[in-house]
Design an enzyme around this catalytic site. Sequence first.
Site, PDB file in Angstrom:
ATOM      1  N   CYS A   1      64.521  34.715  50.840  1.00  0.00           N
ATOM      2  CA  CYS A   1      65.661  33.815  50.966  1.00  0.00           C
ATOM      3  C   CYS A   1      66.630  34.206  52.052  1.00  0.00           C
ATOM      4  CB  CYS A   1      66.414  33.725  49.636  1.00  0.00           C
ATOM      5  SG  CYS A   1      67.348  35.208  49.245  1.00  0.00           S
ATOM      6  N   GLY A   2      66.518  35.365  52.643  1.00  0.00           N
ATOM      7  CA  GLY A   2      67.504  35.777  53.621  1.00  0.00           C
ATOM      8  C   GLY A   2      68.771  36.240  52.929  1.00  0.00           C
TER       9      GLY A   2
END
Length: 282
Positions: A115-116
């Site tokens: 997801c970062g």
Amino acid sequence: MGRVTERRKVLRIRDGVVSTRPDTLVAEEPLEIRLNGKPLAITMRTPGDDFALAAGFLVSEGVLGRADELQNIVYCAGATVDGSNTYNIVDVRTAPGLVMPDITLERNVYTTSSCGLCGKASLDAVRTTARWTIHDTPPVRLEPELLARLPDRLRAAQQVFDRTGGLHAAALFTEEGELVDVREDVGRHNAVDKLVGRALQNGTLPLSRTVLLVSGRASFELAQKAVMAGIPVLAAVSAPSSLAVDLAAETGLTLVGFLRGASMNVYAGEHRIALQAAAAQG
């Protein structure tokens, strides 16, 4: 570092035939990034290019923008109870007197391979002020046919993917389609940070006449990283998110998604795509 891949025993079933064999897997381990001795972020990454990853992460956070702002990066010893070094903690030391953006010092960020950046307080907090506007004068102009060839060039350069099938990749190309650099990681955002970090270390930021190609989707975080590095074109083989499109439209980033063969969608910055040639063929 030799932990890019690991071997595990696997039960293999093919056409009803059962066997056991060793399988090569991509390694995934946590990396803690410290800034001037203070814990800042933890990311799940594929070991390798850790210093570049940390430097690129700090570019995307607005901390670093020039090579002379980086004093050094070191692995921290004593990461375990027995004092051995696991090479999973790095400390980034900035040049004396460098002003730290408040956003980096007010939070401890946990990032994942999928997801970062997570846990951002608001959309405004994510929109880190860029060092440079996207400024390519004259604008980069890309033929659709050139863009269509880039995924195959990226795939051909993925050495670890050939052994594991489990890595994302990010590549920088010139506007003429020549490969500049490619990095692989279990997280697509890590692969981009490794590219940007190497550019910082080499003194080549901003990357104002390059194309960034990522092997998966184009998330907001990837669009942000492109903008922070001054990259004018971000292309992805899969879909972009709505926030990625919004950010691209606001900053002048050209965003291309679903880049597969001769097909692609241009979501923003279409002025950099040579549409006349594409229309003539249609």
